[in-house]
Design an enzyme around this catalytic site. Structure first.
Site, mmCIF file in Angstrom:
data_model
loop_
_atom_site.group_PDB
_atom_site.id
_atom_site.type_symbol
_atom_site.label_atom_id
_atom_site.label_comp_id
_atom_site.label_asym_id
_atom_site.label_seq_id
_atom_site.Cartn_x
_atom_site.Cartn_y
_atom_site.Cartn_z
ATOM 1 N N HIS A 247 0.801 -1.229 0.000
ATOM 2 C CA HIS A 247 0.000 0.000 0.000
ATOM 3 C C HIS A 247 0.827 1.269 0.000
ATOM 4 O O HIS A 247 0.283 2.371 -0.144
ATOM 5 C CB HIS A 247 -0.945 0.020 1.205
ATOM 6 C CG HIS A 247 -0.256 0.370 2.484
ATOM 7 N ND1 HIS A 247 0.511 -0.529 3.176
ATOM 8 C CD2 HIS A 247 -0.188 1.534 3.174
ATOM 9 C CE1 HIS A 247 1.010 0.055 4.246
ATOM 10 N NE2 HIS A 247 0.609 1.301 4.267
HETATM 11 C C1 UD1 Z 1 -2.140 5.650 6.053
HETATM 12 C C2 UD1 Z 1 -0.827 6.003 6.774
HETATM 13 C C3 UD1 Z 1 0.157 4.857 6.627
HETATM 14 C C4 UD1 Z 1 -0.462 3.550 7.084
HETATM 15 C C5 UD1 Z 1 -1.743 3.328 6.292
HETATM 16 C C6 UD1 Z 1 -2.457 2.060 6.640
HETATM 17 C C7 UD1 Z 1 -0.234 8.371 6.751
HETATM 18 C C8 UD1 Z 1 0.704 9.366 6.185
HETATM 19 N N1 UD1 Z 1 -0.198 7.170 6.192
HETATM 20 O O1 UD1 Z 1 -1.842 5.549 4.690
HETATM 21 O O2 UD1 Z 1 1.289 5.122 7.435
HETATM 22 O O3 UD1 Z 1 0.445 2.506 6.859
HETATM 23 O O4 UD1 Z 1 -2.622 4.433 6.557
HETATM 24 O O5 UD1 Z 1 -3.531 1.877 5.785
HETATM 25 O O6 UD1 Z 1 -0.950 8.681 7.664
HETATM 26 N N2 UD1 Z 1 -9.355 5.340 1.761
HETATM 27 C C9 UD1 Z 1 -10.566 4.689 1.687
HETATM 28 N N3 UD1 Z 1 -11.159 4.329 2.856
HETATM 29 C C10 UD1 Z 1 -10.620 4.596 4.065
HETATM 30 C C11 UD1 Z 1 -9.383 5.276 4.129
HETATM 31 C C12 UD1 Z 1 -8.757 5.626 2.965
HETATM 32 O O7 UD1 Z 1 -11.069 4.423 0.612
HETATM 33 O O8 UD1 Z 1 -11.222 4.260 5.105
HETATM 34 C C13 UD1 Z 1 -8.671 5.725 0.526
HETATM 35 C C14 UD1 Z 1 -8.820 7.194 0.243
HETATM 36 O O9 UD1 Z 1 -9.204 7.367 -1.074
HETATM 37 C C15 UD1 Z 1 -7.414 7.754 0.470
HETATM 38 C C16 UD1 Z 1 -6.502 6.530 0.313
HETATM 39 O O10 UD1 Z 1 -7.304 5.397 0.631
HETATM 40 O O11 UD1 Z 1 -7.084 8.762 -0.426
HETATM 41 C C17 UD1 Z 1 -5.316 6.574 1.218
HETATM 42 O O12 UD1 Z 1 -5.700 6.835 2.566
HETATM 43 P P1 UD1 Z 1 -4.794 7.772 3.519
HETATM 44 O O13 UD1 Z 1 -5.370 7.842 4.876
HETATM 45 O O14 UD1 Z 1 -4.510 9.061 2.817
HETATM 46 O O15 UD1 Z 1 -3.401 7.048 3.583
HETATM 47 P P2 UD1 Z 1 -3.006 5.517 3.596
HETATM 48 O O16 UD1 Z 1 -2.337 5.225 2.294
HETATM 49 O O17 UD1 Z 1 -4.113 4.632 4.021
#
Ligand code: UD1
Length: 443
Positions: A247
């Protein structure tokens, strides 16, 4: 027995994203245990007035899907958050800023004594930063900031988590460390020893606590990874399979890097099914880049064999993100785990499962030194080579120091003792769960 009395203490714990939940759950359980012990011990005393810890759970909403957040609350028996900030996704700046604005209001309303932040996600830094600058009165009083999982360093500032780790540590008052490298890193950056507590790993507290419960998961059957016993009896057996998670933006946002990684998995996917629970970000990229994997969610589709017949991509079984217990069950029974996650390197160490980390570095060196982890980089050849080596490795069980299921108890002990030293002039009441000499190694 040694007793201490702490005046009323209010602890506020922040969670936001998936890897926070299993780190925070044992802390909340340890507070409950502490309060229960305090009330039981006070029942026989002439002055039964005791001050239990009051706890507030704040969820920033950085992760919000049931699969990324909600299911973890039920799996880990976490209480419903007292306050939900509902922040959601956004750029790093927008997400961090939104959390900061909303968390400031919460702090001013709740005025806790301690703010506990865990891990290295944007919510961790946002809430630590707000707490470091808040002022409740003209004396500038503010809560103590306790960072759980302090001191880890990849020395790679292109990782958003590395920036979050460094900045959070530098504004925190108490640094609860999971492994000895963390103590050294913090000392090298000038942190004073009286802030540093080598307590162990609360993520491992959760793993040890839920390991047996995870056996009740039906995920192996759902993915057709269980071979039924034959007519002549005997027990059902688990099919040999590998588990994959990817991821990190640096691995999945760039088409060439992502392609290098999956090509490095080709040989593995012809040898055994590879179960791949897919993070929402990775799902989007797979679609965007036109990468096609088997989508059936069943190992029975696996046509491969050692000679590599069939399309190897059919050997990769995509699933939605999984809950804590399902994923733990899959990790326990896997022959190999390939990942770019931080926490999974630690969990496989305790489970004794060979792990191949598809990154150039790790902030968790103990998982390589005394665990089952190897750092493979992100090139096709190095990944293929690391998988071959790790598949030939015996399952073994390295246990880093203090990864014993008592990390959260040590944290609560430390918070209570510090609070007592600050607020109380009377002797009294709280039995320590952990000898304090265990809390920090000699510098
Ligand atoms: C975040 C953390 C990372 C952790 C990861 C676990 C930061 C900088 N990064 O990264 O350290 O390893 O979480 O997953 O805080 N999304 C959904 N549903 C959700 C949450 C997110 O669809 O419930 C999608 C959104 O479109 C979003 C993308 O996933 O843009 C990424 O989510 P985000 O919270 O920005 O960062 P992660 O890559 O999950």
């Amino acid at each position: 027995m040694q007793w201490f009395e702490a005046g009323a203490m209010k602890i506020l714990t922040v969670v936001g994203a998936r890897p926070n939940f299993m780190k925070a759950a044992p802390i909340i359980a340890a507070i409950k245990e502490h309060n229960g012990r305090l009330l039981a011990d006070s029942a026989d005393r002439p002055e039964p007035q005791v001050e239990t810890i009051r706890h507030i759970l704040v969820h920033t909403g950085q992760h919000y899907d049931d699969l990324m957040s909600g299911s973890f609350f039920s799996d880990l028996s976490l209480p419903k958050p007292d306050i939900h900030l509902g922040v959601g996704s956004g750029s790093h700046a927008a997400q961090t800023a939104e959390i900061m604005k909303k968390f400031e209001e919460v702090l001013l309303g709740e005025k806790p004594d301690v703010v506990v932040v865990v891990g290295d996600v944007n919510s961790t830094l946002a809430c630590a930063l707000v707490t470091s600058k808040i002022s409740f009165d003209s004396d500038g009083s503010r809560p103590v900031i306790a960072h759980v999982e302090a001191g880890l360093r990849s020395f790679d500032r292109s990782m958003p988590e590395e920036v979050n780790r460094i900045l959070t540590d530098h504004v925190s008052d108490l640094l609860f460390v999971t492994e000895e490298s963390g103590v050294q890193n913090l000392r090298n950056e000038g942190a004073s020893l009286d802030k540093i507590y080598f307590v162990g790993n609360t993520m491992i507290d959760s793993l040890l606590n839920f390991k047996e419960k995870a056996e009740a998961s039906t995920i192996l059957e759902k993915l057709a990874l269980v071979r039924q016993a034959g007519k002549n009896g005997g027990a059902n057996s688990v099919t040999r399979y590998a588990l994959l998670t990817l991821h990190r933006p640096s691995n999945v946002d760039n088409r060439d890097v992502f392609l290098n990684i999956i090509t490095g998995l080709e040989e593995l996917a012809t040898d055994c099914p590879v179960v791949f629970p897919v993070h929402p970000r990775t799902r989007r990229r797979i679609r965007e880049f036109g990468f096609e994997f088997g989508l059936g969610g069943s190992a029975s589709k696996h046509k491969g064999n050692a000679q590599g017949s069939g399309n190897w991509r059919d050997g990769i079984i995509l699933t939605d993100p999984l809950g804590y217990l399902d994923f733990l069950c899959l990790m326990k029974h896997a022959s190999l785990v390939v990942t770019d996650s931080g926490g999974i390197q630690e969990e496989t160490t305790i489970l004794g499962i060979p792990c191949v980390t598809v990154r150039e570095n790790t902030e968790r060196p103990v998982t390589v030194e005394s665990g089952t982890n190897t750092i493979a980089g992100t090139k096709t050849d190095t990944i293929r080579g690391a998988i071959r080596r790790q598949l030939g490795r015996k399952r073994e069980n390295g246990v880093p120091k203090n990864w014993d299921g008592r990390a959260a108890a040590r944290i609560i002990d430390t918070l209570v003792r510090r609070h007592y030293e600050k607020t109380s002039s009377r002797p009294a009441l709280i039995p320590h769960a952990v000898p304090l000499e265990d809390r920090c190694p000699s510098p």
